[in-house]
Write an enzyme that holds these catalytic residues in place. Structure first.
Site, PDB file in Angstrom:
ATOM      1  N   ASP A   1       5.947  21.905 -15.917  1.00  0.00           N
ATOM      2  CA  ASP A   1       6.363  21.243 -17.203  1.00  0.00           C
ATOM      3  C   ASP A   1       5.520  21.670 -18.365  1.00  0.00           C
ATOM      4  O   ASP A   1       6.240  21.673 -19.369  1.00  0.00           O
ATOM      5  CB  ASP A   1       5.840  19.565 -16.937  1.00  0.00           C
ATOM      6  CG  ASP A   1       6.859  19.018 -15.993  1.00  0.00           C
ATOM      7  OD1 ASP A   1       7.946  19.212 -15.695  1.00  0.00           O
ATOM      8  OD2 ASP A   1       6.095  17.993 -15.340  1.00  0.00           O
TER       9      ASP A   1
ATOM     10  N   HIS B   1      -2.238  19.081 -11.207  1.00  0.00           N
ATOM     11  CA  HIS B   1      -1.229  18.729 -10.067  1.00  0.00           C
ATOM     12  C   HIS B   1      -2.134  18.152  -8.874  1.00  0.00           C
ATOM     13  O   HIS B   1      -3.111  18.542  -8.722  1.00  0.00           O
ATOM     14  CB  HIS B   1      -0.269  20.072  -9.618  1.00  0.00           C
ATOM     15  CG  HIS B   1       0.706  19.730  -9.005  1.00  0.00           C
ATOM     16  ND1 HIS B   1       0.727  19.261  -7.431  1.00  0.00           N
ATOM     17  CD2 HIS B   1       2.131  19.302  -9.330  1.00  0.00           C
ATOM     18  CE1 HIS B   1       2.065  19.065  -7.236  1.00  0.00           C
ATOM     19  NE2 HIS B   1       2.894  18.949  -8.248  1.00  0.00           N
TER      20      HIS B   1
HETATM   21  N1  CMC Z   1      -6.171  16.855 -18.454  1.00  0.00           N
HETATM   22  C1  CMC Z   1      -7.287  16.623 -18.471  1.00  0.00           C
HETATM   23  N2  CMC Z   1      -8.076  16.073 -17.223  1.00  0.00           N
HETATM   24  C2  CMC Z   1      -7.238  16.385 -16.158  1.00  0.00           C
HETATM   25  C3  CMC Z   1      -5.954  16.542 -16.189  1.00  0.00           C
HETATM   26  C4  CMC Z   1      -5.357  16.743 -17.486  1.00  0.00           C
HETATM   27  N3  CMC Z   1      -3.992  17.403 -17.621  1.00  0.00           N
HETATM   28  N4  CMC Z   1      -5.285  16.496 -14.967  1.00  0.00           N
HETATM   29  C5  CMC Z   1      -6.420  16.000 -14.275  1.00  0.00           C
HETATM   30  N5  CMC Z   1      -7.571  15.975 -14.782  1.00  0.00           N
HETATM   31  C6  CMC Z   1      -8.658  15.237 -14.461  1.00  0.00           C
HETATM   32  C7  CMC Z   1      -8.971  13.838 -14.338  1.00  0.00           C
HETATM   33  O1  CMC Z   1      -9.291  13.310 -15.381  1.00  0.00           O
HETATM   34  C8  CMC Z   1      -9.899  13.697 -13.004  1.00  0.00           C
HETATM   35  O2  CMC Z   1     -11.353  13.870 -13.923  1.00  0.00           O
HETATM   36  P1  CMC Z   1     -12.258  13.237 -12.906  1.00  0.00           P
HETATM   37  O3  CMC Z   1     -12.273  13.654 -11.638  1.00  0.00           O
HETATM   38  O4  CMC Z   1     -13.506  13.582 -13.636  1.00  0.00           O
HETATM   39  O5  CMC Z   1     -11.921  11.731 -13.088  1.00  0.00           O
HETATM   40  C9  CMC Z   1      -9.367  14.998 -12.284  1.00  0.00           C
HETATM   41  O6  CMC Z   1      -8.904  15.846 -13.115  1.00  0.00           O
HETATM   42  C10 CMC Z   1      -8.328  14.520 -11.181  1.00  0.00           C
HETATM   43  O7  CMC Z   1      -7.198  14.071 -11.691  1.00  0.00           O
HETATM   44  P2  CMC Z   1      -6.376  12.972 -11.066  1.00  0.00           P
HETATM   45  O8  CMC Z   1      -5.565  12.265 -12.304  1.00  0.00           O
HETATM   46  O9  CMC Z   1      -7.342  12.131 -10.153  1.00  0.00           O
HETATM   47  O10 CMC Z   1      -5.522  13.801 -10.126  1.00  0.00           O
HETATM   48  P3  CMC Z   1      -4.277  13.547  -9.565  1.00  0.00           P
HETATM   49  O11 CMC Z   1      -3.949  14.454  -8.649  1.00  0.00           O
HETATM   50  O12 CMC Z   1      -4.110  11.889  -9.412  1.00  0.00           O
HETATM   51  O13 CMC Z   1      -3.040  13.817 -11.057  1.00  0.00           O
HETATM   52  C11 CMC Z   1      -1.693  14.557 -12.683  1.00  0.00           C
HETATM   53  C12 CMC Z   1      -2.441  14.807 -10.927  1.00  0.00           C
HETATM   54  C13 CMC Z   1      -0.357  15.603 -12.682  1.00  0.00           C
HETATM   55  C14 CMC Z   1      -1.039  13.345 -12.575  1.00  0.00           C
HETATM   56  C15 CMC Z   1      -2.602  14.973 -13.680  1.00  0.00           C
HETATM   57  O14 CMC Z   1      -3.147  16.312 -13.232  1.00  0.00           O
HETATM   58  C16 CMC Z   1      -2.007  14.708 -14.744  1.00  0.00           C
HETATM   59  O15 CMC Z   1      -2.212  13.492 -15.339  1.00  0.00           O
HETATM   60  N6  CMC Z   1      -1.416  15.660 -15.697  1.00  0.00           N
HETATM   61  C17 CMC Z   1      -0.806  15.711 -16.748  1.00  0.00           C
HETATM   62  C18 CMC Z   1       0.613  15.163 -16.792  1.00  0.00           C
HETATM   63  C19 CMC Z   1       1.510  16.402 -15.948  1.00  0.00           C
HETATM   64  O16 CMC Z   1       1.379  17.309 -16.638  1.00  0.00           O
HETATM   65  N7  CMC Z   1       2.524  15.648 -15.132  1.00  0.00           N
HETATM   66  C20 CMC Z   1       3.115  16.779 -14.574  1.00  0.00           C
HETATM   67  C21 CMC Z   1       2.888  16.956 -13.087  1.00  0.00           C
HETATM   68  S1  CMC Z   1       3.734  18.443 -12.317  1.00  0.00           S
HETATM   69  C22 CMC Z   1       5.452  17.979 -12.403  1.00  0.00           C
HETATM   70  C23 CMC Z   1       5.696  16.971 -11.440  1.00  0.00           C
HETATM   71  O17 CMC Z   1       5.905  17.019 -10.214  1.00  0.00           O
HETATM   72  O18 CMC Z   1       6.138  15.792 -11.951  1.00  0.00           O
END
Ligand code: CMC
Length: 421
Positions: free
Chosen positions: A362, A305
């Site tokens: 989720d 998140h």
């Molecule tokens: N699996 C593997 N690696 C992950 C994941 C994951 N689910 N989430 C984040 N990371 C890693 C990502 O690869 C990155 O690594 P690095 O710094 O080495 O490049 C690091 O953690 C930071 O990730 P980010 O994508 O830059 O972080 P963000 O804040 O932009 O993204 C997120 C948040 C929710 C989009 C992401 O965690 C994700 O894609 N999760 C899976 C999809 C998901 O479950 N979404 C629902 C979110 S909660 C409900 C809502 O509010 O909609």
């Protein structure tokens, strides 16, 4: 504003005011370009507050979520979805009279123009329910008296709160081949979630009954979804409100944003992922390694998140709800067992631990929906039903505060000025 900080640009000191909220402090850079020619760069708006809001607050470090100041776990224990919706929309919890008035109005506005049924029947079977719902949210406005004067504006909230659940139920019924209603189902004005389930699942010529535990679990799950400060869909709604788009088109845009797989669409993606892992033999370590591999686009859906760097409090509650419901309904659900196994191993893994990646709302919500009988492609529609009061509250907040239009800057990296030779 509580103070000033100095910004040194090439030896020239610029005074930037600080903006203090209830918990956060921010540097006000709104005049920065005017005074310095500099803009700020923040991809994904990771560290930018673009608005002030008093609706909800996330303390990501402590894993806390407040709605109008109340902790989410307390609201889930003590208040219904509809009471909490009232709180989100009006700022205070309702007294008995206010709750009755609010609930009665929602049941009163449920009736849809009969033309809606015809339009629904023309959508291709294969179209995703989120696409149908967002189309209909826009279409609804065409059938509503366009007296949008401010005294009537509140009525529009009730049209949405009443009609979107009805549309969701019709979309489900069409998918399942269940008949649309000849007569509207008899509703209990004081039980929104009972009504919702009745609209989904009742069949003609058979008395309708539903387990109260199912009503309670869904009601709590909807409450968990009501608001979540400036997430992508809510920000989308606010952006549209800022340019004075009408409520229905703003909410339509919010629905489309929520549909994204990294946002609300993750609830469907989680169950699809768990089904694939189960089919593959249930080796969670293999899939955790896949998620860690930077060359592999696979991510653990339902994990991570932007704001929570600790447990998502909604996820903890959803997990308890899922476990309790499955136990009490006496269902054997290998997906729940697999989810718990995956969570256990991921939380022990240094990749997830170091990056502070925890299960989000989720991760367990789909297990509850499935136990209730809601199909996978309707999960995000259920998220919409939960989030709707929050979106309306944000739209109202922007409208009342008259925020400037949302219009970010960019760092242009295209070609320099040139001419056609
Ligand atoms: N699996 C593997 N690696 C992950 C994941 C994951 N689910 N989430 C984040 N990371 C890693 C990502 O690869 C990155 O690594 P690095 O710094 O080495 O490049 C690091 O953690 C930071 O990730 P980010 O994508 O830059 O972080 P963000 O804040 O932009 O993204 C997120 C948040 C929710 C989009 C992401 O965690 C994700 O894609 N999760 C899976 C999809 C998901 O479950 N979404 C629902 C979110 S909660 C409900 C809502 O509010 O909609």
């Amino acid at each position: 504003m509580c103070s000033i900080i100095n910004l040194d640009i090439d030896g020239c000191i610029h005074k930037l005011p600080l903006v203090c909220g209830t918990f956060d402090k921010a540097i006000d850079i709104s005049k920065l370009r005017e005074n310095t020619r500099f803009i700020t760069f923040d991809p994904g708006l990771k560290n930018t507050a673009f608005t002030k809001s008093s609706i909800s607050f996330i303390n990501g470090e402590n894993g806390e979520l407040l709605y109008r100041g109340y902790p989410i776990d307390e609201l889930v224990k003590k208040c219904s979805f509809i009471e909490t919706s009232y709180l989100i929309l009006n700022g205070e919890l309702p007294n008995k009279k206010q709750l009755k008035f609010f609930s009665k109005k929602i049941t009163k506005y449920i009736v849809l123009n009969k033309e809606i049924y015809g339009i629904l029947n023309r959508f291709p079977e294969s179209y995703h329910p989120m696409g149908i719902l967002s189309s209909f949210t826009n279409i609804l406005f065409a059938f509503i008296n366009d007296d949008t004067s401010s005294e009537k504006e509140e009525d529009l909230y009730f049209h949405l709160l009443a009609k979107i659940p009805m549309l969701a139920a019709l979309i489900y019924r069409k998918k399942k081949g269940l008949p649309f209603f000849k007569d509207y189902p008899t509703l209990k004005y004081n039980n929104y979630t009972y009504n919702l389930l009745k609209m989904f699942f009742s069949v003609p010529d058979r008395p309708y009954s539903i387990n109260s535990l199912i009503i309670d679990s869904l009601d709590k799950l909807l409450t968990l979804h009501i608001d979540h400060e400036q997430n992508c869909s809510t920000t989308t709604v606010r952006l549209l409100a800022s340019v004075r788009s009408n409520l229905f088109s703003s909410i339509t845009a919010g629905i489309n944003a929520l549909w994204g797989k990294l946002h609300g669409g993750a609830n469907q993606a989680v169950i699809e992922m768990l089904e694939i892992i189960l089919k593959d033999g249930g080796n969670v370590k293999k899939w955790i390694n896949k998620a860690k591999n930077k060359k592999d686009p696979f991510r653990l859906m339902g994990f991570g998140h932007r704001i929570y760097k600790n447990f998502d409090p909604r996820s903890k509650i959803a997990k308890c709800l899922a476990e309790y419901l499955i136990l009490k309904l006496n269902i054997s659900d290998p997906i729940l067992e697999l989810a718990k196994e995956l969570e256990k191993h991921a939380l022990k893994d240094s990749y997830f631990f170091d990056k502070k990646i925890y299960p989000n709302i989720d991760f367990y919500s789909g297990i509850i929906y499935q136990a209730i009988g809601i199909p996978k492609d309707m999960f995000t529609v259920m998220f919409v039903l939960g989030r709707l009061p929050g979106w309306i509250a944000h739209w109202k907040e922007i409208k009342n505060n008259i925020d400037p239009i949302g219009r970010p800057r960019q760092i242009y990296i295209g070609s320099k000025k040139r001419y056609i030779s």
